[in-house]
Design an enzyme around this catalytic site. Structure first.
Site, PDB file in Angstrom:
ATOM      1  N   SER A 564       0.847  -1.193   0.000  1.00 61.93           N
ATOM      2  CA  SER A 564       0.000   0.000   0.000  1.00 61.93           C
ATOM      3  C   SER A 564       0.887   1.249   0.000  1.00 61.93           C
ATOM      4  O   SER A 564       1.710   1.417  -0.896  1.00 61.93           O
ATOM      5  CB  SER A 564      -0.943  -0.042   1.209  1.00 61.93           C
ATOM      6  OG  SER A 564      -1.967   0.910   1.075  1.00 61.93           O
ATOM      7  N   ASP A 653      -8.728  -5.965  -5.053  1.00 60.21           N
ATOM      8  CA  ASP A 653      -8.391  -4.758  -4.281  1.00 60.21           C
ATOM      9  C   ASP A 653      -9.177  -3.555  -4.788  1.00 60.21           C
ATOM     10  O   ASP A 653      -9.099  -3.207  -5.963  1.00 60.21           O
ATOM     11  CB  ASP A 653      -6.892  -4.490  -4.391  1.00 60.21           C
ATOM     12  CG  ASP A 653      -6.399  -3.432  -3.408  1.00 60.21           C
ATOM     13  OD1 ASP A 653      -7.235  -2.779  -2.767  1.00 60.21           O
ATOM     14  OD2 ASP A 653      -5.175  -3.275  -3.290  1.00 60.21           O
ATOM     15  N   HIS A 685      -7.184  -5.950  -0.590  1.00 57.96           N
ATOM     16  CA  HIS A 685      -6.003  -5.153  -0.260  1.00 57.96           C
ATOM     17  C   HIS A 685      -4.999  -5.879   0.640  1.00 57.96           C
ATOM     18  O   HIS A 685      -3.791  -5.810   0.403  1.00 57.96           O
ATOM     19  CB  HIS A 685      -6.450  -3.833   0.369  1.00 57.96           C
ATOM     20  CG  HIS A 685      -5.386  -2.790   0.399  1.00 57.96           C
ATOM     21  ND1 HIS A 685      -4.689  -2.395  -0.727  1.00 57.96           N
ATOM     22  CD2 HIS A 685      -4.880  -2.057   1.427  1.00 57.96           C
ATOM     23  CE1 HIS A 685      -3.815  -1.454  -0.397  1.00 57.96           C
ATOM     24  NE2 HIS A 685      -3.907  -1.240   0.902  1.00 57.96           N
TER      25      HIS A 685
END
Length: 709
Positions: A564, A653, A685
């Site tokens: 991320s 995601d 995610h």
């Protein structure tokens, strides 16, 4: 890389996967001298690529907190909710049932009411009422289930009933009261984003267990999504949070800053009353009534802005229902000597009060650890209840006893209990473990403080931390730099299978809590806004240089790992310091802010973190804004990247669109950089399914070993 290296990694991951993790824990119906605890654990089964859930119960001496007996692990039957009534004499189990496995859309929901004697008193087919859609699970955003005091009603959250649709060419419906609307079958309906893709418009519902009638609370709330409902002390109403969804929904998970209102609904008068400003720019949630019914506390923060900020703990005197007062305010900054740096919890424990309704107890980050704190409501005095560094989480409170879980870098999760009577006496809590502690051998770790070489001009006194993990019984074979995602989150000193496995395999690992991390005060969070791609990158690189020097590590064996925003930083570091890092693994990383904004479930994140003034939902960025966003994105440095780069994505995601990694992957291929991509179906995610987690670990380990040689 040798087959021996690969076999060692597989064998070690299998060994560590056997350690279970706490899923939930709560007190059951306790007696004067005894406490009953029920816990649910999960354990990875690599051979079957799934998690096993099992239950374990404990009988505890209420005076000494010592375990009298503990049950053997029992298979945990899957359900969405299991909630004990206030008296402990009943419980409700909510299950989803799919009669025909070939038609998963035809799911049904059942409420099972169980007596403490062990038999089922009643089963209610809630779907047959046709009042609403799917019942929400404990999704971390909306879902809740609660008994009233009389134990004849339950409040819960479900999907609003969907308007039936039909083809333009279908035969006319025989239903005259509410005929299907033609042509609406394929109309797009928004959901609440990452990990909430099946949640669109939640409504608060109340079921009368005697009449089996369901009341849906929706008048005046047509354009809001409601959840987190609790009963008022007199059973005459409920309090809940209602989130604005216009002009469109923004992702909720990891983002406790969505604009909302706290409402009180009176069941007897069918009336709705706001408890907070309906026109205010605030986010409110996690309402909790005191045991004596005189107080209501909840969390509040400013809506919008950074996606995780310092919370306020608010208090309403329920006897007079006067304007809320602040019990715990925002903490701007602190020093290493301070015990408390603010509240960063996204929710309060379901039971967060002591027995006398004088203290609220919660868990929150405090620098690179997570501690349990108590706040005395009358004075606002805050006391830390835990001393050992690690990750402490409140699981339940009953009377004068608290149940918590704890883990640290080299200790797998465990359950502990303590008496809150010690708190009233001004003494430290004496925590007792319910099971023998499991320490992971071969690891040593420590905290390291860093002073930024380039201070923030507004917040010049800020420092940041890293947690350095090393093998204790072998020479380090390389150095892995691991910044966290967010960017406003933190790596607490908690047990995590990736960290432990990498160190046991011989790596030194640094978990970097750069400026902008939670747990260091509001000033740390605000210091990063407008400085992503610069200040955070410099912090992480400085951390690498200082650790290399202090621990005398090999400068030619430094690699990057991040997901991320941590992937954003890893990609930046590859381009800004192309000769320093030898390889990288990027999991669902942000690579291009320009192309991310149209596809992510949190487009506001892009413009808020980049500090683009005047953001409005749906506002199309200008050419100048896009130029700036490109300049602070990793793709701006793509031509300088040399190090072999592995990309991993969760195909589902919604937070960081997979296209971010595909775009970066193709650019690296065109530049001749050695690269490989892994795509994990049915993962979002976190990339957290057992199969994806284990596969990605072995592959990243092989990647690092191969490219350090």
């Amino acid at each position: 890389m040798s087959k021996q290296d690969e076999s060692e990694a597989i064998s070690l991951f299998k060994e560590l996967a056997k350690y279970p993790e706490v899923r939930s824990a709560k007190f059951l119906n306790s007696q004067e001298h005894y406490m009953n605890v029920e816990s649910v654990w999960t354990q990875r089964c690599l051979e079957k690529s799934e998690s096993h859930k099992f239950k374990r119960n404990y009988l505890i001496d209420a005076d000494t907190s010592e375990v009298i007996t503990r049950s053997n692990p029992q298979l945990h039957l899957e359900c969405d909710w299991h909630v004990i009534s206030p008296s402990g004499q009943k419980s409700v189990v909510i299950r989803k049932h799919i009669p025909d496995k070939t038609k998963p859309a035809e799911e049904k929901w059942y409420f099972e009411v169980w007596a403490s004697s062990g038999f089922c008193e009643k089963v209610i087919d809630i779907s047959a009422t046709e009042k609403h859609g799917a019942v929400y699970d404990d999704d971390g955003a909306f879902g809740s289930v609660a008994w009233n005091t009389a134990e004849d009603k339950i409040v819960y959250v479900a999907e609003k009933k969907k308007v039936e649709s039909a083809s333009y060419f279908a035969k006319p419906s025989k239903c005259q009261d509410n005929p299907p609307e033609p042509g609406m079958k394929f109309v797009s309906t928004e959901d609440w984003g990452e990990m909430l893709v099946d949640k669109k418009q939640p409504v608060v519902c109340v079921i009368d267990l005697n009449s089996e009638e369901v009341k849906v609370v929706e008048q005046g709330l047509e354009n809001m999504s409601c959840g987190q409902a609790v009963w008022c002390p007199d059973d005459k109403g409920v309090v809940f949070s209602a989130f604005f969804q216009e002009p469109f929904r923004l992702g909720m998970i990891y983002c406790p800053v969505r604009r909302s209102v706290l409402y009180h609904y009176n069941l007897e008068t069918d009336s709705l009353k706001p408890l907070t400003d309906e026109n205010g720019n605030i986010s409110v949630r996690s309402a909790r009534f005191s045991p004596d019914g005189s107080k209501l506390v909840y969390l509040e923060c400013k809506a919008g802005g950074p996606h995780c900020v310092t919370q306020k703990l608010m208090l309403i005197n329920w006897l007079r229902i006067e304007e809320a007062s602040i019990v715990v305010d925002v903490v701007e900054t602190g020093t290493s000597d301070d015990l408390f740096f603010g509240m960063y919890c996204e929710s309060l424990p379901a039971n967060c009060w002591n027995s006398t309704s004088t203290h609220v107890i919660f868990s929150t980050e405090c620098n690179s650890v997570e501690h349990i704190f108590s706040v005395e409501l009358q004075t606002g005095s805050i006391t830390r209840l835990t001393d050992t560094p690690g990750c402490w989480l409140v699981r339940d409170i009953q009377g004068d006893h608290i149940l918590a879980s704890v883990s640290c870098i080299d200790m797998s999760p465990a359950l502990v209990v303590a008496s809150l009577k010690d708190l009233a006496k001004g003494m430290s809590l004496s925590w007792k473990y319910l099971d023998p502690v499991t320490r992971i051998p071969g690891i040593k770790w420590q905290f390291k403080s860093h002073v930024p070489r380039i201070p923030n001009p507004v917040y010049s006194s800020l420092t940041y931390e890293s947690i350095v993990l090393q093998p204790s019984n072998r020479t380090s074979k390389g150095f892995i730099l691991f910044p966290h995602g967010g960017p406003h989150s933190v790596f607490p000193a908690a047990y995590q299978i990736y960290f432990v496995s990498l160190v046991r395999l011989g790596f030194t690992v640094a978990l970097v809590n750069y400026r902008g991390s939670t747990g260091f005060g509001e000033a740390s969070i605000l210091s990063l806004v407008g400085n992503i791609g610069d200040a955070d990158v410099k912090d992480v690189h400085q951390c690498a240089e200082e650790i290399l020097e202090e621990f005398q590590l090999d400068k030619d064996r430094v690699v990057l790992l991040g997901g991320s925003h941590g992937g954003f930083l890893a990609a930046h570091l590859l381009g800004q310091y192309p000769d320093f890092y030898k390889a990288a693994v990027i999991r669902n990383g942000v690579t291009n802010l320009v192309t991310m904004i149209a596809l992510t479930d949190i487009p506001d994140w892009v413009l808020q973190e980049a500090k683009i003034a005047g953001y409005m939902p749906g506002k199309v960025p200008t050419a100048e804004v896009n130029s700036y966003l490109h300049s602070v994105s990793p793709v701006a440095h793509i031509d300088k990247i040399k190090a072999p780069t592995m990309l991993m994505i969760g195909k589902e995601d919604r937070r960081v669109p997979p296209s971010q990694s595909f775009e970066f992957y193709k650019a690296l291929l065109c530049k001749g950089v050695k690269t490989r991509m892994f795509v994990y179906p049915d993962n979002s995610h976190p990339i957290s399914s057992v199969e994806a987690e284990s596969d990605s670990f072995i592959n990243l380990y092989k990647w690092f070993i191969t490219h350090m040689q």
